[in-house]
Design an enzyme around this catalytic site. Structure first.
Site, PDB file in Angstrom:
ATOM      1  N   TYR A 157      31.841  35.671  24.254  1.00 29.41           N
ATOM      2  CA  TYR A 157      32.020  36.053  25.662  1.00 29.41           C
ATOM      3  C   TYR A 157      30.710  36.555  26.254  1.00 29.41           C
ATOM      4  CZ  TYR A 157      37.146  35.916  25.193  1.00 29.41           C
ATOM      5  OH  TYR A 157      38.449  35.523  25.009  1.00 29.41           O
ATOM      6  N   GLY A 171      44.744  32.024  36.802  1.00 33.21           N
ATOM      7  CA  GLY A 171      44.903  32.404  38.205  1.00 33.21           C
ATOM      8  C   GLY A 171      45.769  31.437  38.988  1.00 33.21           C
ATOM      9  N   LEU A 192      48.867  30.654  38.648  1.00 28.80           N
ATOM     10  CA  LEU A 192      50.207  31.172  38.927  1.00 28.80           C
ATOM     11  C   LEU A 192      50.218  32.300  39.947  1.00 28.80           C
ATOM     12  CD1 LEU A 192      51.697  30.966  35.338  1.00 28.80           C
ATOM     13  CD2 LEU A 192      52.661  29.874  37.380  1.00 28.80           C
ATOM     14  N   THR A 193      49.057  32.737  40.405  1.00 32.25           N
ATOM     15  CA  THR A 193      49.022  33.702  41.504  1.00 32.25           C
ATOM     16  C   THR A 193      49.278  33.020  42.843  1.00 32.25           C
ATOM     17  OG1 THR A 193      46.646  33.449  41.956  1.00 32.25           O
ATOM     18  CG2 THR A 193      47.286  35.041  40.252  1.00 32.25           C
ATOM     19  N   GLY A 194      49.133  31.684  42.860  1.00 29.90           N
ATOM     20  CA  GLY A 194      49.278  30.942  44.104  1.00 29.90           C
ATOM     21  C   GLY A 194      48.051  31.004  44.995  1.00 29.90           C
ATOM     22  N   LYS A 195      46.968  31.641  44.488  1.00 27.33           N
ATOM     23  CA  LYS A 195      45.811  31.880  45.355  1.00 27.33           C
ATOM     24  C   LYS A 195      45.049  30.605  45.706  1.00 27.33           C
ATOM     25  CE  LYS A 195      42.491  32.909  41.635  1.00 27.33           C
ATOM     26  NZ  LYS A 195      41.636  33.969  41.045  1.00 27.33           N
TER      27      LYS A 195
END
Length: 405
Positions: free
Chosen positions: A102, A293, A295-298
């Site tokens: 990372y 991200g 599934l946040t709908g962003k």
């Protein structure tokens, strides 16, 4: 601290220094309400994200929400990483997940920077060592990210490389031991990240044997550098082999598996891994519960400028599977279900993941404090039976749409 019953099995926590009797099973779904004092402005009662669960048959009691760190050093600065850590611990979390490679996307110039940020927070008085459960990961086979090793070479799960990896991680983290060391992905060929069916033509004859990997991990455990071990992006075959060989040879048992799991990625774990892990007492640490991200709908709502900085655009190949029309259609339907039950899309996705009987701890990642606060608060939401039925109806229509685009 208060016990919170999650299923038919509950056990009192181990006392300090207590060891389990041979053959005694500890349920990984034990939930203990943490007693961490709240920060100023904190909720009047602890967030469910701070509930404690036991990992496998280990002595590790961790929060049901694990703080993911892979954006630190790429999308987040050191100061932002420290802010996230301090807030999460003020809210009762005690568990973080990092990896030697990372931040991601990994590159030579930034590799290891995430660990360094965690280390400066720890050394700067962020929390006492015993208050922080650190999980990290040693890289599996890769002939691309060769810079992870010095001198650069293909990463493998060999004795030499496991020892090198652990020693380097300890230096960056500025600690004397790692609580949980996981093999980031298998040394042998395995289809990864939605790549589709198993292809025998991709098998590598020189894959490091399971027992050799376990003996390498045993060495760092015996040296006191690592407390427990686990796997990641693994299959039922791999889990079973590690567990059977460990029992037969008296080697360390894997306690955890860190695999992708979300409303969009369910089949691999639900079909047979759930049973395999239950029988072997291996706890699931679910990563990517928001599907990067998606599934946040962003991605339907961000401006063109905001989209340029979004995670998908940093992973043009890796995240391509989440941009399929079927995925986007499924996300919109889940979004409508969330609205029906008075939740945001984020709350629905995280509450549903938390509610699964086989999920011990859910790994969240945030690039802003606003996201982090929303993610933690989502653990206080519950999924009514009617909502679960609506989710299942969508799942039957869009079953794992990210696989093999």
């Amino acid at each position: 601290m208060r016990l919170v019953r999650r299923d038919a099995f509950s056990f009192s926590p181990l006392r300090t220094g207590e060891r389990m009797a041979p053959g005694l099973r500890r349920c990984s779904r034990l939930v203990v309400r943490g007693s961490t004092a709240p920060a100023a402005g904190a909720p009047s009662k602890p967030l469910k994200a701070s509930d404690r669960v036991r990992l496998g048959d280990s002595e590790l009691l961790v929060s049901t929400c694990c703080l993911g760190t892979m954006t630190w050093g790429k999308q987040n600065s050191e100061a932002e990483a420290h802010q996230q850590l301090s807030y999460a611990w003020d809210m009762g979390l005690n568990f973080l997940d990092t990896a030697e490679m990372y931040p991601v996307p990994t590159e030579a110039a930034t590799q290891g920077r995430t660990d360094t940020y965690i280390g400066t927070w720890m050394r700067g008085g962020g929390r006492r060592r015993e208050e922080v459960v650190i999980a990290t990961k040693v890289s599996g086979y890769s002939d691309r990210a060769t810079w992870v090793r010095q001198p650069p070479r293909t990463t493998r799960v060999t004795r030499e490389q496991v020892v090198e990896s652990v020693d380097a991680s300890l230096r960056r983290l500025q600690v004397d031991h790692i609580d949980l060391l996981q093999i980031h992905w298998p040394d042998r060929y395995v289809p990864l990240f939605g790549s589709g069916p198993y292809d025998v033509g991709q098998e590598r004859p020189d894959a490091v044997p399971f027992e050799e990997q376990l003996r390498a991990l045993e060495e760092v455990v015996r040296a006191g550098k690592v407390r427990y071990i686990g796997v990641s992006n693994e299959t039922s075959y791999g889990v079973s082999e590690f567990c059977h060989l460990a029992r037969a040879a008296g080697l360390p048992m894997i306690q955890t598996i860190q695999n992708a799991y979300s409303l969009l990625v369910r089949v691999p774990f639900e079909t047979d891994l759930s049973e395999t892990c239950r029988r072997h007492h291996v706890s699931l640490l679910a990563y990517s519960p928001l599907a990067g991200g998606m599934l946040t709908g962003k991605y339907d709502k961000l401006s063109a400028q905001q989209l340029q900085a979004a995670r998908f655009n940093l992973f043009p190949g890796y995240m391509a599977r989440y941009k399929q029309s079927a995925v986007q259609e499924a996300v919109r339907e889940y979004d409508r279900v969330a609205a029906k039950y008075g939740m945001s899309a984020t709350e629905l996705a995280l509450a549903w993941c938390k509610s699964r009987w086989f999920v011990s701890s859910t790994i969240i990642g945030a690039t802003s404090m606003e996201q982090l606060k929303e993610n933690l608060a989502a653990f206080d939401k519950d999924i009514p039976d009617e909502c679960a039925a609506d989710i299942q109806a969508i799942y039957k229509k869009y079953k794992d749409p990210t696989v093999n685009p």
